[in-house]
Design a protein around this motif. Structure first.
Motif, PDB file in Angstrom:
ATOM      1  N   THR A 146      23.273  16.681  14.757  1.00 29.90           N
ATOM      2  CA  THR A 146      22.281  17.710  14.451  1.00 29.90           C
ATOM      3  C   THR A 146      22.634  19.039  15.125  1.00 29.90           C
ATOM      4  OG1 THR A 146      20.564  16.032  14.256  1.00 29.90           O
ATOM      5  CG2 THR A 146      19.834  18.292  14.603  1.00 29.90           C
ATOM      6  N   LEU A 170      20.837  20.667   6.806  1.00 28.04           N
ATOM      7  CA  LEU A 170      19.451  20.491   7.240  1.00 28.04           C
ATOM      8  C   LEU A 170      19.021  19.021   7.140  1.00 28.04           C
ATOM      9  CD1 LEU A 170      16.697  21.685   8.087  1.00 28.04           C
ATOM     10  CD2 LEU A 170      16.214  22.040   5.638  1.00 28.04           C
ATOM     11  N   VAL A 174      16.416  16.611   9.585  1.00 22.95           N
ATOM     12  CA  VAL A 174      15.166  15.970   9.154  1.00 22.95           C
ATOM     13  C   VAL A 174      15.217  14.466   9.426  1.00 22.95           C
ATOM     14  CG1 VAL A 174      13.655  15.526   7.179  1.00 22.95           C
ATOM     15  CG2 VAL A 174      14.763  17.750   7.421  1.00 22.95           C
ATOM     16  N   MET A 177      14.521  13.882  13.014  1.00 21.54           N
ATOM     17  CA  MET A 177      13.087  14.030  13.291  1.00 21.54           C
ATOM     18  C   MET A 177      12.337  12.740  12.936  1.00 21.54           C
ATOM     19  SD  MET A 177      12.498  17.931  11.872  1.00 21.54           S
ATOM     20  CE  MET A 177      10.722  17.746  11.958  1.00 21.54           C
ATOM     21  N   LEU A 541      10.300  10.796   6.373  1.00 18.73           N
ATOM     22  CA  LEU A 541      11.161  11.910   6.778  1.00 18.73           C
ATOM     23  C   LEU A 541      12.635  11.522   6.688  1.00 18.73           C
ATOM     24  CD1 LEU A 541       9.374  13.481   9.889  1.00 18.73           C
ATOM     25  CD2 LEU A 541       9.737  14.526   7.653  1.00 18.73           C
ATOM     26  N   GLY A 545      15.308  13.395   4.426  1.00 18.81           N
ATOM     27  CA  GLY A 545      16.550  13.938   4.961  1.00 18.81           C
ATOM     28  C   GLY A 545      17.761  13.512   4.150  1.00 18.81           C
TER      29      GLY A 545
END
Length: 569
Positions: A146, A170, A174, A177, A541, A545
């Motif tokens: 990340t 990105l 995600v 997260m 999530l 992602g």
């Protein structure tokens, strides 16, 4: 000289430094970080003996990572935004994800050891592969990836032309997260279900262990509608053991061979003159008795009876005869009832049968009396006597005893005419027995040996005389379960069925972030099932992602080919 080399490297341009670093250093650093995650997580778990905040474990982890950061930090900062580092991170994460896919996750220690064996289960547990997606080394790899992708994105800049690039970078952020949300908000536990009794209580495990630390209530009930299990057919093999009587050896015996059962195949114990051949294998052994009809006319010399007694634990062939003191009587300890056999009725027994109240204690003791010459049965139960004809192969229920019967097979006047042959009831390996022929140089006769598994009782092995070898019959799959399946219903607190599904190992039921999977069972209780529960609120999530990553890659390829087409035009 080493110091001068490092100064030259540090003073070189960024591109030259990147080229010199390459994949090798990136992989080394990532592997070292992963190994550090494994070590620190094991240290944390070992020091976390209390349920409260583990200050000692956290202090050790912070110190270790601080030292590691001081040693590697400067080089990593310069290389973390290179393609080498990002690609290496992705490859290692892909490999880790594959491990988590093929190796069962969140199993109980017993189930894990049964599937992978003691050695590999210990190795997987140390490496945290048994709960890989919550392991520190996996999270560290995602965190490094990340940071790498964010730094690359910032350097690239944000605009319309870079949409695919930014989405692809990105996506992993995600995903991370989602993993962090699972790590802090998710939990893993066990729901113990009894058939027909709904419950919403979950016994929560401590992270990465099977130690219960809390009990929580769900907003709905889980109900076990039905439970099924099936074991593998036993795989019985011939085992050859070597006894070691040496005092300085810790191991007194060892298996030197484990062989399949091959009928009439001559074999030899390696390095010895012991030869053996399997002659018969009886999967469900019993003795098949026969008695010639013409022998019924002989004078009673050694009379007896052969009958089958069935109680709730199974059936047994009982042999009573008049020769020898006490051989004509048997008291079944499970049923608490006596069985007696007489060819002719003794005067004392005849008086008691005709006048049972003469001796009240005799009539109150439950018993079944067989009279051979009359072919009669007298049942004495609770002071009452009932007589009936002893018909061959007819089952008679035992009064007051559920699921308990007896039936006569033969009532004979002379045991010399009674014959028996080994046989098998069916092919189900419930009572396996093996017949072998064993010979050695110098033996005048071949020895016949019947061997059976040790759990069936002592005496099932055959010790070869004047040697340190013995033969045994054992199965390596007797205790292995082929599958177990639970039919589950999720029921709201108001009684409405929310979802219904049959689950097996690696085939869970999913509902609103919960995963219910088959975790435990009791072979002696078909109405019980242990259901593992995993709450993963970050899963949406994580999926988002991966969608972003996929979409970004597709846009990148689309824009690339579109740009090439425009150049050609």
């Amino acid at each position: 000289m080493q110091k001068h080399k490092e100064q030259d490297l540090a003073g070189s341009s960024g591109n030259e430094f990147i080229k010199q670093i390459g994949f090798s250093t990136a992989f080394k650093f990532l592997l070292a970080s992963s190994f550090l995650g494994v070590i620190t997580q094991n240290i944390y778990d070992k020091t976390n003996t209390q349920d409260e905040f583990n200050l000692l474990g956290i202090s050790i982890v912070v110190i270790v990572f601080s030292v590691f950061g001081i040693i590697w930090g400067k080089k990593v900062y310069r290389v973390i935004d290179t393609p080498y580092f990002a690609i290496s991170s992705i490859l290692l994460l892909a490999g880790g994800t594959a491990l988590g896919t093929f190796i069962g996750q969140n199993m109980t220690s017993t189930t894990f050891q049964t599937r992978y064996g003691p050695f590999f289960s210990d190795v997987f547990s140390f490496l945290k592969i048994d709960d890989l997606f919550h392991s520190w080394w996996y999270v560290i790899l995602f965190l490094l990836l990340t940071i790498s992708l964010l730094k690359i994105s910032i350097k690239k800049g944000f605009n319309k032309e870079n949409l695919g690039f930014q989405l692809a970078h990105l996506g992993p952020v995600v995903v991370l997260m989602g993993f962090w949300l699972d790590f802090y908000q998710g939990y893993r536990g066990l729901i113990q279900l009894t058939k027909g009794d709904p419950t919403n209580l979950v016994s929560v495990y401590r992270s990465n262990t099977n130690k219960i630390i809390d009990t929580i209530s769900l907003d709905f009930n889980l109900r076990l509608n039905d439970f099924k299990s099936e074991k593998f057919e036993p795989d019985h093999r011939i085992q050859i053991w070597e006894n070691n009587n040496s005092a300085d050896q810790k191991t007194k015996s060892r298996i030197v061979a484990s062989l399949p059962i091959d009928i009439d195949k001559p074999r030899k114990v390696y390095g010895t003159d012991i030869e053996f051949t399997v002659k018969e294998f009886y999967p469900n052994f019993y003795l098949e008795y026969s008695y010639p009809e013409e022998a019924d006319t002989v004078v009673p010399i050694n009379p007896g009876i052969l009958f089958e007694l069935i109680n709730p634990h199974g059936g047994n062939i009982i042999h009573l005869r008049t020769s020898g003191k006490g051989k004509n009587q048997l008291i079944d300890p499970i049923l608490g009832i006596a069985f007696e056999f007489y060819w002719d009725v003794p005067d004392k027994i005849k008086q008691l049968i005709n006048n049972p109240n003469t001796v009240s204690s005799w009539s109150q003791e439950p018993k079944v009396i067989f009279i051979g010459s009359e072919n009669m049965i007298y049942e004495v139960i609770n002071g009452k006597i009932t007589n009936k004809n002893a018909l061959p192969d007819k089952e008679y229920p035992i009064p007051g005893k559920s699921k308990s019967t007896y039936k006569t097979i033969f009532i004979y006047p002379d045991a010399a005419y009674l014959q028996s042959e080994p046989a098998t009831i069916n092919l189900s390996q419930d009572n396996p027995v093996l017949r072998m022929e064993i010979k050695r140089d110098g033996w005048e006769e071949v020895k016949n040996a019947f061997i059976f598994p040790s759990e069936k009782g002592p005496g099932g092995q055959f010790v070869v005389p004047e040697s340190k070898y013995l033969f045994a019959l054992e199965s390596i799959r007797d205790n292995e379960t082929k599958f177990w399946e639970s039919d589950l219903s999720l029921v709201s607190l108001e009684g409405i069925v929310l979802k219904k599904q049959k689950i097996k190992v690696n085939d869970p039921l999913s509902y609103n972030g919960f995963r219910f999977y088959q975790s435990d069972y009791d072979p002696d209780n078909p109405n019980y099932s242990g259901i593992g529960v995993s709450y993963t609120p970050g899963l949406p999530l994580i999926y988002l992602g991966f969608y972003l990553i996929t979409g970004g890659i597709l846009i990148l390829f689309y824009l690339k080919y579109r740009y090439q087409d425009s150049l050609q035009q």
